[in-house]
Design a protein around this motif. Sequence first.
Motif, mmCIF file in Angstrom:
data_model
loop_
_atom_site.group_PDB
_atom_site.id
_atom_site.type_symbol
_atom_site.label_atom_id
_atom_site.label_comp_id
_atom_site.label_asym_id
_atom_site.label_seq_id
_atom_site.Cartn_x
_atom_site.Cartn_y
_atom_site.Cartn_z
ATOM 1 N N ILE A 90 -32.206 50.352 34.037
ATOM 2 C CA ILE A 90 -31.544 49.197 33.418
ATOM 3 C C ILE A 90 -30.117 49.630 33.154
ATOM 4 C CG2 ILE A 90 -31.466 47.667 31.431
ATOM 5 C CD1 ILE A 90 -34.457 48.080 31.080
ATOM 6 N N PRO A 91 -29.094 49.051 33.810
ATOM 7 C CA PRO A 91 -27.716 49.525 33.633
ATOM 8 C C PRO A 91 -27.225 49.368 32.195
ATOM 9 C CG PRO A 91 -27.903 48.059 35.519
ATOM 10 C CD PRO A 91 -29.188 47.952 34.766
ATOM 11 N N ASN A 92 -26.155 50.072 31.885
ATOM 12 C CA ASN A 92 -25.588 50.039 30.528
ATOM 13 C C ASN A 92 -25.342 48.619 30.038
ATOM 14 O OD1 ASN A 92 -25.551 52.818 30.338
ATOM 15 N ND2 ASN A 92 -23.440 53.021 31.040
ATOM 16 N N ILE A 93 -24.780 47.797 30.903
ATOM 17 C CA ILE A 93 -24.405 46.447 30.483
ATOM 18 C C ILE A 93 -25.620 45.603 30.119
ATOM 19 C CG2 ILE A 93 -24.426 45.418 32.789
ATOM 20 C CD1 ILE A 93 -21.823 43.969 32.010
ATOM 21 N N GLU A 94 -26.800 45.968 30.615
ATOM 22 C CA GLU A 94 -28.020 45.213 30.358
ATOM 23 C C GLU A 94 -28.831 45.776 29.193
ATOM 24 O OE1 GLU A 94 -29.252 42.436 31.923
ATOM 25 O OE2 GLU A 94 -27.367 42.261 33.035
ATOM 26 N N GLN A 95 -28.436 46.921 28.660
ATOM 27 C CA GLN A 95 -29.220 47.527 27.587
ATOM 28 C C GLN A 95 -29.366 46.633 26.357
ATOM 29 O OE1 GLN A 95 -29.067 51.936 26.824
ATOM 30 N NE2 GLN A 95 -27.225 51.765 28.096
ATOM 31 N N PRO A 96 -28.296 45.938 25.910
ATOM 32 C CA PRO A 96 -28.474 45.067 24.738
ATOM 33 C C PRO A 96 -29.567 44.020 24.928
ATOM 34 C CG PRO A 96 -26.144 45.399 25.182
ATOM 35 C CD PRO A 96 -26.888 45.980 26.343
ATOM 36 N N ARG A 97 -29.739 43.530 26.135
ATOM 37 C CA ARG A 97 -30.773 42.531 26.380
ATOM 38 C C ARG A 97 -32.161 43.151 26.257
ATOM 39 N NH1 ARG A 97 -29.029 39.243 31.721
ATOM 40 N NH2 ARG A 97 -30.717 37.880 30.984
ATOM 41 N N PHE A 98 -32.283 44.409 26.677
ATOM 42 C CA PHE A 98 -33.563 45.095 26.522
ATOM 43 C C PHE A 98 -33.851 45.345 25.044
ATOM 44 C CE2 PHE A 98 -35.999 49.056 26.078
ATOM 45 C CZ PHE A 98 -37.133 48.736 26.813
ATOM 46 N N VAL A 99 -32.840 45.767 24.299
ATOM 47 C CA VAL A 99 -33.020 46.047 22.869
ATOM 48 C C VAL A 99 -33.394 44.778 22.117
ATOM 49 C CG1 VAL A 99 -31.835 46.809 20.769
ATOM 50 C CG2 VAL A 99 -31.461 48.032 22.931
ATOM 51 N N ALA A 100 -32.767 43.644 22.494
ATOM 52 C CA ALA A 100 -33.006 42.381 21.781
ATOM 53 C C ALA A 100 -34.317 41.701 22.182
ATOM 54 C CB ALA A 100 -31.836 41.429 22.026
ATOM 55 N N ALA A 101 -34.940 42.139 23.274
ATOM 56 C CA ALA A 101 -36.169 41.503 23.734
ATOM 57 C C ALA A 101 -37.319 41.748 22.762
ATOM 58 C CB ALA A 101 -36.539 42.028 25.129
ATOM 59 N N ASP A 102 -38.306 40.885 22.798
ATOM 60 C CA ASP A 102 -39.474 41.092 21.932
ATOM 61 C C ASP A 102 -40.344 42.214 22.491
ATOM 62 O OD1 ASP A 102 -41.067 39.998 24.002
ATOM 63 O OD2 ASP A 102 -40.780 37.977 23.215
ATOM 64 N N ALA A 103 -41.331 42.636 21.704
ATOM 65 C CA ALA A 103 -42.153 43.783 22.077
ATOM 66 C C ALA A 103 -42.894 43.553 23.398
ATOM 67 C CB ALA A 103 -43.143 44.107 20.958
ATOM 68 N N ALA A 104 -43.369 42.331 23.595
ATOM 69 C CA ALA A 104 -44.117 42.043 24.823
ATOM 70 C C ALA A 104 -43.223 42.186 26.054
ATOM 71 C CB ALA A 104 -44.704 40.634 24.759
ATOM 72 N N ARG A 105 -41.983 41.680 25.949
ATOM 73 C CA ARG A 105 -41.059 41.784 27.087
ATOM 74 C C ARG A 105 -40.702 43.249 27.348
ATOM 75 N NH1 ARG A 105 -37.532 38.408 29.818
ATOM 76 N NH2 ARG A 105 -39.236 36.953 29.473
ATOM 77 N N ARG A 106 -40.479 44.025 26.302
ATOM 78 C CA ARG A 106 -40.139 45.451 26.487
ATOM 79 C C ARG A 106 -41.287 46.191 27.168
ATOM 80 N NH1 ARG A 106 -38.295 44.977 21.084
ATOM 81 N NH2 ARG A 106 -40.035 46.276 20.357
ATOM 82 N N GLN A 107 -42.515 45.902 26.746
ATOM 83 C CA GLN A 107 -43.665 46.545 27.371
ATOM 84 C C GLN A 107 -43.821 46.120 28.825
ATOM 85 O OE1 GLN A 107 -45.679 48.960 26.436
ATOM 86 N NE2 GLN A 107 -44.669 49.225 24.455
ATOM 87 N N GLN A 108 -43.507 44.866 29.100
ATOM 88 C CA GLN A 108 -43.567 44.372 30.480
ATOM 89 C C GLN A 108 -42.577 45.126 31.362
ATOM 90 O OE1 GLN A 108 -42.443 40.258 30.877
ATOM 91 N NE2 GLN A 108 -43.035 40.139 33.045
ATOM 92 N N VAL A 109 -41.368 45.337 30.843
ATOM 93 C CA VAL A 109 -40.345 46.048 31.613
ATOM 94 C C VAL A 109 -40.740 47.501 31.819
ATOM 95 C CG1 VAL A 109 -37.947 46.848 31.592
ATOM 96 C CG2 VAL A 109 -38.484 44.504 30.918
ATOM 97 N N LEU A 110 -41.231 48.148 30.770
ATOM 98 C CA LEU A 110 -41.629 49.550 30.890
ATOM 99 C C LEU A 110 -42.787 49.717 31.861
ATOM 100 C CD1 LEU A 110 -41.320 50.608 27.136
ATOM 101 C CD2 LEU A 110 -39.828 51.294 29.011
ATOM 102 N N ALA A 111 -43.724 48.777 31.839
ATOM 103 C CA ALA A 111 -44.834 48.831 32.803
ATOM 104 C C ALA A 111 -44.316 48.645 34.228
ATOM 105 C CB ALA A 111 -45.865 47.772 32.460
#
Length: 585
Positions: A517-538
């Motif tokens: 996930i590039p630097n510019i997209e990190q805030p969107r990952f941080v702001a996402a809910d837990a389900a979305r973060r787990q989806q991305v990590l999976a």
Amino acid sequence: MHQLRGSQAEQQDPLSPAGAPHKPRVRIFFWCMVLVLGLLRVWAHRNDVAPDSISYIEIAWATARSGLHQIVNAYWSPLYPFLLSLVFRYFHPPAQWEFTAAHLLNFAVYAASLASFELFLKELILQRQTAGESPEKSLPVSPRTFWIWGYVFFLWASYFWLGPEWVTPDLCVAVLVFLATALLFRIRRGRGNWLVFAGLGALLGLGYLAKAAMFPLAFVFMFSAFCLGRIAGASFPAAALRTLLAAGVFAGFALPLVLALSAMKGRATFGDSGRISYTEYIDRATKTVHWQGEPLGTGIPAHPTRKIFSDPAVYEFAAPIQGSYPPWYDPSYWYEGVRPHFLLKGQLWALFRAANMYLKIFSKSGALWVVLVALWVAGRKALAWGSFAPGAWLAILPSVAALAMYSVVLVEFRYVAPFTLMLMLWTLARVRIVVGAEPRLLRRFHLVIILAPALAVGWAVARDLYDVIRDKPYEPWVVAQQLHAMGIPPGTDVGYIGTGLGAYWAHLAGVRIIVEIPNIEQPRFVAADAARRQQVLALFSSVGARAVVTGNADAANLADGWRQIPGTHHFIWQQPWLIAAPEKK
């Protein structure tokens, strides 16, 4: 008055070695000073790494292990990784010391740059002595004083513009352009025989192998050589044949690489770094990594990194390029299809950025502003501006061309450092002392010219000493070691939250970043809910990443299963079944 008498004596004695320091101890003192401070700088910055450095190191290792074909790369020039490969092949530095080994190579090139700078300075002084100006009103600054000026400004430039801490080919370029410019001065003095022209061609060929930007500049050097040969008295056929010899020698060095690159790309090219940079900085294409064809008009990517998620954007790039961070190992592969085109607004903005950068280069440490003020104050009563022999300006024309060329796209300190240093000394070489000038004013003027850069260097030396004494832990190496301890062996594919350009830990650990996930997209990952973060990590795991690493504490939510890598500011995430069990003791 001693300054004036010394200069006058040198003018009257045609056998005086004006191009050399009067006393060897001056040269010995400055050589010792430059080398000792160069070693200090190398050691203080032995752990400093830049994205370009990682690519050069990895290409060098590939060359040492697999052969010379590995250095054929349309983005990174071959000379510097070839030199690095020799160091790695014959000294076999362990992983934690390879960057120090690279810095020691830089130190050797740095010493060579001082030697080549001396030849340039000698030729510049000799050129000034042949100007033929009347000594009745003014005299040139004595050669001994000018040598001291040259050494001091070289040392200053090595601290604030380009020094041995840069693990890039720019120091190699400095060595070659100092020598090439010295040969142009020699041609102007009527010493441009066949051997000098052949040497010029060889230097320009090596310059192209060191950096693709030297390819167009080589033709400016050869144009200057032809014109200077004519001005020095050579007939048109003689000057033309000698210039053709230089061009032939240059082609002997350059053609093999040009043909190899053209065959690799299926089109004529001497390197793609210029076309990619132009599209990035003038046409506003995505910079550095993950160009997907935007904005419209910049081309159609032939094989971009693969965007596998949109919110946040996730890019995968496991194949086919090697390297610990494939997008930067060969950017020309991922940017294949880019089409640079002239855009007036973008070009004007690039020129504005270049002007701003040149101002920053001049203003670095403030020393040059002090020198400028000293020239203005002393110039009102004690100084005059002289000239060189007719046509001598052609020897410095390639330096002007280099500054103009870089201003069209991108200016960085290390790109223009040798050219700017030569132009600065060319300007100072025109300074002449007015006959009858007040000795006290002259002494103060000379003192300011020397002390301004020397004090700036002293402050930088103090910072380096502090860094050496502090000896802070080398975090990339600690991360690499801890990854191994946590069950991530060499050869593992990992993901990264952040842009992996400076992720030297991946190279040291022997792992490959294949998704990020590039630097510019990190805030969107941080702001996402837990389900979305787990989806991305999976998703990271689904494309083959056995672990995900980040240096962003905000992205490493402990509730998601992140663990801090011991002794570092980095964090790691793994699927529970991939976490290695602790060793039994």
